[in-house]
Design a protein around this motif. Structure first.
Motif, PDB file in Angstrom:
ATOM      1  N   ILE A   1      34.309  35.873  42.880  1.00  0.00           N
ATOM      2  CA  ILE A   1      35.731  36.044  43.200  1.00  0.00           C
ATOM      3  C   ILE A   1      36.255  34.826  43.964  1.00  0.00           C
ATOM      4  O   ILE A   1      37.356  34.349  43.715  1.00  0.00           O
TER       5      ILE A   1
ATOM      6  N   ASP B   1      32.900  43.139  37.013  1.00  0.00           N
ATOM      7  CA  ASP B   1      31.839  43.297  38.010  1.00  0.00           C
ATOM      8  C   ASP B   1      32.411  43.481  39.411  1.00  0.00           C
ATOM      9  O   ASP B   1      32.041  44.410  40.112  1.00  0.00           O
ATOM     10  N   TYR B   2      33.315  42.566  39.803  1.00  0.00           N
ATOM     11  CA  TYR B   2      33.817  42.651  41.174  1.00  0.00           C
ATOM     12  C   TYR B   2      34.805  43.803  41.359  1.00  0.00           C
ATOM     13  O   TYR B   2      34.652  44.617  42.264  1.00  0.00           O
TER      14      TYR B   2
ATOM     15  N   VAL C   1      34.792  38.652  37.375  1.00  0.00           N
ATOM     16  CA  VAL C   1      35.739  39.035  38.420  1.00  0.00           C
ATOM     17  C   VAL C   1      36.298  40.425  38.159  1.00  0.00           C
ATOM     18  O   VAL C   1      36.302  41.290  39.044  1.00  0.00           O
TER      19      VAL C   1
ATOM     20  N   GLU D   1      35.376  46.173  39.162  1.00  0.00           N
ATOM     21  CA  GLU D   1      34.831  47.348  38.474  1.00  0.00           C
ATOM     22  C   GLU D   1      35.818  48.021  37.528  1.00  0.00           C
ATOM     23  O   GLU D   1      35.902  49.251  37.450  1.00  0.00           O
TER      24      GLU D   1
ATOM     25  N   VAL E   1      41.528  36.286  47.857  1.00  0.00           N
ATOM     26  CA  VAL E   1      40.096  36.529  47.634  1.00  0.00           C
ATOM     27  C   VAL E   1      39.265  36.175  48.856  1.00  0.00           C
ATOM     28  O   VAL E   1      38.145  36.655  48.997  1.00  0.00           O
TER      29      VAL E   1
ATOM     30  N   PRO F   1      30.506  33.500  45.916  1.00  0.00           N
ATOM     31  CA  PRO F   1      30.768  34.752  45.195  1.00  0.00           C
ATOM     32  C   PRO F   1      31.773  34.472  44.076  1.00  0.00           C
ATOM     33  O   PRO F   1      32.673  33.639  44.230  1.00  0.00           O
TER      34      PRO F   1
ATOM     35  N   SER G   1      35.337  33.024  34.233  1.00  0.00           N
ATOM     36  CA  SER G   1      35.035  33.940  35.335  1.00  0.00           C
ATOM     37  C   SER G   1      35.707  35.312  35.195  1.00  0.00           C
ATOM     38  O   SER G   1      35.355  36.239  35.928  1.00  0.00           O
TER      39      SER G   1
END
Length: 182
Positions: free
Chosen positions: A142, A15-16, A12, A18, A73, A140, A8
């Motif tokens: 995260i 994408d999450y 994480v 950035e 999270v 999600p 992940s």
């Protein structure tokens, strides 16, 4: 827990949160160093402590780290808190895996390779099962990381009792045989 993080981490971090590719590589490398630091710390701690108490302490630290990440999270995810929590957890993995494996294999001196293979298969099955269930829940990414870490830590805590109890039982048998010989 290790596989959950590895699988992940790109989603994480990149994408999450950035982060760019270079920052991701630096974070991933720093967290890998946490694993190595745990393994190095383990070799030093074994000179002063028995394996069962080390396992208890490091499983507890792993559980705290997993809870920290899951709470973070679930509320307002912070890259710093996630990185610190994952780093703490990765450090414990370097201690827990080697010591738990040593304790489990201790009772199988003539078939240690087979026992190690079974432990590996069991670990992969648990990891695959947890990640499959979490993926099916469509959380999600995260939150999936936090949940996977908590599942791994809870599994470690649940298995801690039998592993440590088995060591205590083996020690009691050995001490009984020592006293009956004298």
């Amino acid at each position: 827990m290790l596989f959950a993080y590895i699988s992940s981490a790109p989603a994480v971090m990149m994408d999450y949160f950035e982060v760019d590719e270079v920052t991701f590589a630096l974070i991933f490398g720093a967290l890998a160093l946490c694993f190595a630091a745990g393994a190095s710390l383990n070799s030093r701690l074994l000179k002063s402590f028995e394996i069962p108490p080390l396992l208890v302490v490091f499983v507890a630290v792993q559980l705290v780290a997993a809870i920290l990440v899951l709470v973070d999270v679930s509320l307002e995810p912070s890259l710093l808190v996630v990185a610190v929590g994952v780093g703490m957890a990765m450090m414990t993995v370097g201690v827990i895996i080697s010591n738990a494996t040593a304790l489990c294999l201790e009772n199988f001196p003539k078939s240690a390779a087979t026992a190690a293979g079974l432990l590996g298969v069991f670990g992969l099955m648990v990891g695959a099962s947890v990640t499959t269930v979490l993926a099916a829940l469509h959380l999600p990414v995260i939150l999936e990381l936090g949940a996977a870490m908590l599942c791994g830590a809870l599994a470690g805590a649940a298995l801690l009792g039998p592993v440590v109890k088995g060591k205590d039982h083996q020690s009691a048998i050995e001490s009984e045989s020592d006293t009956s010989v004298t």
